[in-house]
Design a protein around this motif. Structure first.
Motif, PDB file in Angstrom:
ATOM      1  N   GLN A 141      35.654  20.459 -26.271  1.00 43.24           N
ATOM      2  CA  GLN A 141      34.788  21.071 -25.270  1.00 43.24           C
ATOM      3  C   GLN A 141      33.952  20.041 -24.503  1.00 43.24           C
ATOM      4  O   GLN A 141      33.581  20.269 -23.360  1.00 43.24           O
ATOM      5  CB  GLN A 141      33.851  22.078 -25.933  1.00 43.24           C
ATOM      6  CG  GLN A 141      34.573  23.280 -26.480  1.00 43.24           C
ATOM      7  CD  GLN A 141      33.650  24.176 -27.293  1.00 43.24           C
ATOM      8  OE1 GLN A 141      32.432  24.050 -27.233  1.00 43.24           O
ATOM      9  NE2 GLN A 141      34.228  25.077 -28.063  1.00 43.24           N
ATOM     10  N   HIS A 142      33.647  18.920 -25.145  1.00 43.24           N
ATOM     11  CA  HIS A 142      32.768  17.913 -24.541  1.00 43.24           C
ATOM     12  C   HIS A 142      33.380  16.520 -24.683  1.00 43.24           C
ATOM     13  O   HIS A 142      32.817  15.664 -25.372  1.00 43.24           O
ATOM     14  CB  HIS A 142      31.384  17.939 -25.202  1.00 43.24           C
ATOM     15  CG  HIS A 142      30.773  19.287 -25.250  1.00 43.24           C
ATOM     16  ND1 HIS A 142      30.243  19.911 -24.137  1.00 43.24           N
ATOM     17  CD2 HIS A 142      30.635  20.170 -26.268  1.00 43.24           C
ATOM     18  CE1 HIS A 142      29.789  21.102 -24.483  1.00 43.24           C
ATOM     19  NE2 HIS A 142      30.011  21.282 -25.761  1.00 43.24           N
ATOM     20  N   ARG A 174      36.597   8.384 -28.829  1.00 39.01           N
ATOM     21  CA  ARG A 174      36.321   9.761 -29.255  1.00 39.01           C
ATOM     22  C   ARG A 174      37.615  10.566 -29.371  1.00 39.01           C
ATOM     23  O   ARG A 174      37.798  11.348 -30.308  1.00 39.01           O
ATOM     24  CB  ARG A 174      35.336  10.428 -28.294  1.00 39.01           C
ATOM     25  CG  ARG A 174      33.938   9.831 -28.376  1.00 39.01           C
ATOM     26  CD  ARG A 174      33.057  10.261 -27.222  1.00 39.01           C
ATOM     27  NE  ARG A 174      32.660  11.642 -27.298  1.00 39.01           N
ATOM     28  CZ  ARG A 174      31.531  12.076 -27.839  1.00 39.01           C
ATOM     29  NH1 ARG A 174      30.682  11.208 -28.353  1.00 39.01           N
ATOM     30  NH2 ARG A 174      31.238  13.352 -27.849  1.00 39.01           N
ATOM     31  N   ASP A 224      30.271   6.382 -27.246  1.00 34.08           N
ATOM     32  CA  ASP A 224      30.345   6.961 -25.914  1.00 34.08           C
ATOM     33  C   ASP A 224      31.681   6.701 -25.222  1.00 34.08           C
ATOM     34  O   ASP A 224      31.870   7.108 -24.090  1.00 34.08           O
ATOM     35  CB  ASP A 224      29.184   6.469 -25.049  1.00 34.08           C
ATOM     36  CG  ASP A 224      29.209   4.970 -24.838  1.00 34.08           C
ATOM     37  OD1 ASP A 224      29.963   4.286 -25.545  1.00 34.08           O
ATOM     38  OD2 ASP A 224      28.473   4.478 -23.977  1.00 34.08           O
ATOM     39  N   TYR A 280      34.230  20.613 -30.832  1.00 35.90           N
ATOM     40  CA  TYR A 280      33.182  19.974 -30.036  1.00 35.90           C
ATOM     41  C   TYR A 280      33.776  18.893 -29.137  1.00 35.90           C
ATOM     42  O   TYR A 280      33.461  18.813 -27.951  1.00 35.90           O
ATOM     43  CB  TYR A 280      32.110  19.378 -30.950  1.00 35.90           C
ATOM     44  CG  TYR A 280      31.002  18.708 -30.176  1.00 35.90           C
ATOM     45  CD1 TYR A 280      29.931  19.444 -29.705  1.00 35.90           C
ATOM     46  CD2 TYR A 280      31.050  17.349 -29.897  1.00 35.90           C
ATOM     47  CE1 TYR A 280      28.919  18.843 -28.973  1.00 35.90           C
ATOM     48  CE2 TYR A 280      30.053  16.745 -29.173  1.00 35.90           C
ATOM     49  CZ  TYR A 280      28.989  17.493 -28.709  1.00 35.90           C
ATOM     50  OH  TYR A 280      28.006  16.887 -27.979  1.00 35.90           O
ATOM     51  N   GLU A 288      33.497  13.990 -22.747  1.00 35.24           N
ATOM     52  CA  GLU A 288      32.677  12.897 -22.222  1.00 35.24           C
ATOM     53  C   GLU A 288      31.204  13.268 -22.333  1.00 35.24           C
ATOM     54  O   GLU A 288      30.439  13.153 -21.374  1.00 35.24           O
ATOM     55  CB  GLU A 288      33.068  12.589 -20.782  1.00 35.24           C
ATOM     56  CG  GLU A 288      34.486  12.077 -20.685  1.00 35.24           C
ATOM     57  CD  GLU A 288      34.888  11.724 -19.274  1.00 35.24           C
ATOM     58  OE1 GLU A 288      34.012  11.657 -18.390  1.00 35.24           O
ATOM     59  OE2 GLU A 288      36.086  11.516 -19.061  1.00 35.24           O
ATOM     60  N   ASP A 289      30.816  13.699 -23.496  1.00 37.57           N
ATOM     61  CA  ASP A 289      29.453  14.180 -23.737  1.00 37.57           C
ATOM     62  C   ASP A 289      28.391  13.177 -23.306  1.00 37.57           C
ATOM     63  O   ASP A 289      27.395  13.535 -22.705  1.00 37.57           O
ATOM     64  CB  ASP A 289      29.285  14.521 -25.218  1.00 37.57           C
ATOM     65  CG  ASP A 289      27.865  14.904 -25.569  1.00 37.57           C
ATOM     66  OD1 ASP A 289      27.343  15.816 -24.905  1.00 37.57           O
ATOM     67  OD2 ASP A 289      27.295  14.296 -26.466  1.00 37.57           O
ATOM     68  N   THR A 329      28.118  13.265 -19.320  1.00 36.30           N
ATOM     69  CA  THR A 329      27.897  14.487 -18.554  1.00 36.30           C
ATOM     70  C   THR A 329      26.970  15.493 -19.222  1.00 36.30           C
ATOM     71  O   THR A 329      26.004  15.930 -18.621  1.00 36.30           O
ATOM     72  CB  THR A 329      29.239  15.185 -18.255  1.00 36.30           C
ATOM     73  OG1 THR A 329      29.911  15.450 -19.497  1.00 36.30           O
ATOM     74  CG2 THR A 329      30.123  14.325 -17.384  1.00 36.30           C
ATOM     75  N   ASN A 330      27.260  15.883 -20.441  1.00 33.77           N
ATOM     76  CA  ASN A 330      26.508  16.968 -21.063  1.00 33.77           C
ATOM     77  C   ASN A 330      25.196  16.533 -21.708  1.00 33.77           C
ATOM     78  O   ASN A 330      24.252  17.285 -21.753  1.00 33.77           O
ATOM     79  CB  ASN A 330      27.368  17.671 -22.108  1.00 33.77           C
ATOM     80  CG  ASN A 330      28.548  18.347 -21.478  1.00 33.77           C
ATOM     81  OD1 ASN A 330      28.383  19.091 -20.532  1.00 33.77           O
ATOM     82  ND2 ASN A 330      29.735  18.074 -21.974  1.00 33.77           N
ATOM     83  N   LYS A 331      25.168  15.351 -22.239  1.00 32.28           N
ATOM     84  CA  LYS A 331      23.977  14.810 -22.901  1.00 32.28           C
ATOM     85  C   LYS A 331      23.423  15.763 -23.962  1.00 32.28           C
ATOM     86  O   LYS A 331      22.218  15.890 -24.132  1.00 32.28           O
ATOM     87  CB  LYS A 331      22.906  14.455 -21.884  1.00 32.28           C
ATOM     88  CG  LYS A 331      23.389  13.456 -20.845  1.00 32.28           C
ATOM     89  CD  LYS A 331      22.248  12.695 -20.249  1.00 32.28           C
ATOM     90  CE  LYS A 331      22.722  11.744 -19.192  1.00 32.28           C
ATOM     91  NZ  LYS A 331      23.452  10.619 -19.652  1.00 32.28           N
ATOM     92  N   ILE A 332      24.324  16.428 -24.664  1.00 34.50           N
ATOM     93  CA  ILE A 332      23.904  17.369 -25.701  1.00 34.50           C
ATOM     94  C   ILE A 332      23.302  16.632 -26.892  1.00 34.50           C
ATOM     95  O   ILE A 332      22.239  16.978 -27.374  1.00 34.50           O
ATOM     96  CB  ILE A 332      25.089  18.239 -26.146  1.00 34.50           C
ATOM     97  CG1 ILE A 332      25.510  19.136 -24.991  1.00 34.50           C
ATOM     98  CG2 ILE A 332      24.748  19.057 -27.379  1.00 34.50           C
ATOM     99  CD1 ILE A 332      26.803  19.848 -25.209  1.00 34.50           C
TER     100      ILE A 332
END
Length: 109
Positions: free
Chosen positions: A73-74, A22, A17, A70, A76-77, A80-83
């Motif tokens: 596009q994300h 990342r 995270d 990916y 700080e997934d 924020t996005n929690k994909i």
């Protein structure tokens, strides 16, 4: 080999995270993709020479490109996005089935 590489990438995307880690991984993957492509192009290998190796190289290139996209596009997934992430929640023996069903519903399963 391709499956192991993809599984490692998925594990990384789920578990890591830190935006800095990342981003560093994205840069390393871009470097790996560039070197892989450069060596493949230099070899001038045809599909008839070694079809299995070419399929493997193409798969590795695709995995790298999708992961880089990916991460772009994300970035700080986790925050924020929690994909790919779910909120960790201990499973209690008394409410286990209900908790698992609720978590599965939250993930769209």
């Amino acid at each position: 080999m391709t499956h192991d590489f993809a599984a490692t990438i998925c594990g990384f995307l789920i578990l890591v995270d830190s935006p800095g880690v990342r981003n560093t991984a994205k840069l390393k993957m871009q470097d790996f993709l560039q070197r892989l492509t450069k060596r493949y192009d230099y070899s001038a290998m045809s599909y008839q020479d070694c079809p299995k190796l070419i399929k493997t190289i193409n798969a590795l290139q695709s995995i790298c490109k999708m992961t880089i996209d990916y991460l772009d596009q994300h970035p700080e997934d986790f925050y924020t996005n929690k994909i790919l992430h779910t909120q960790p929640e201990p499973i209690s023996p008394a409410k286990g089935v209900a908790q698992i069903n609720r978590m599965a519903g939250a993930m769209g399963l």
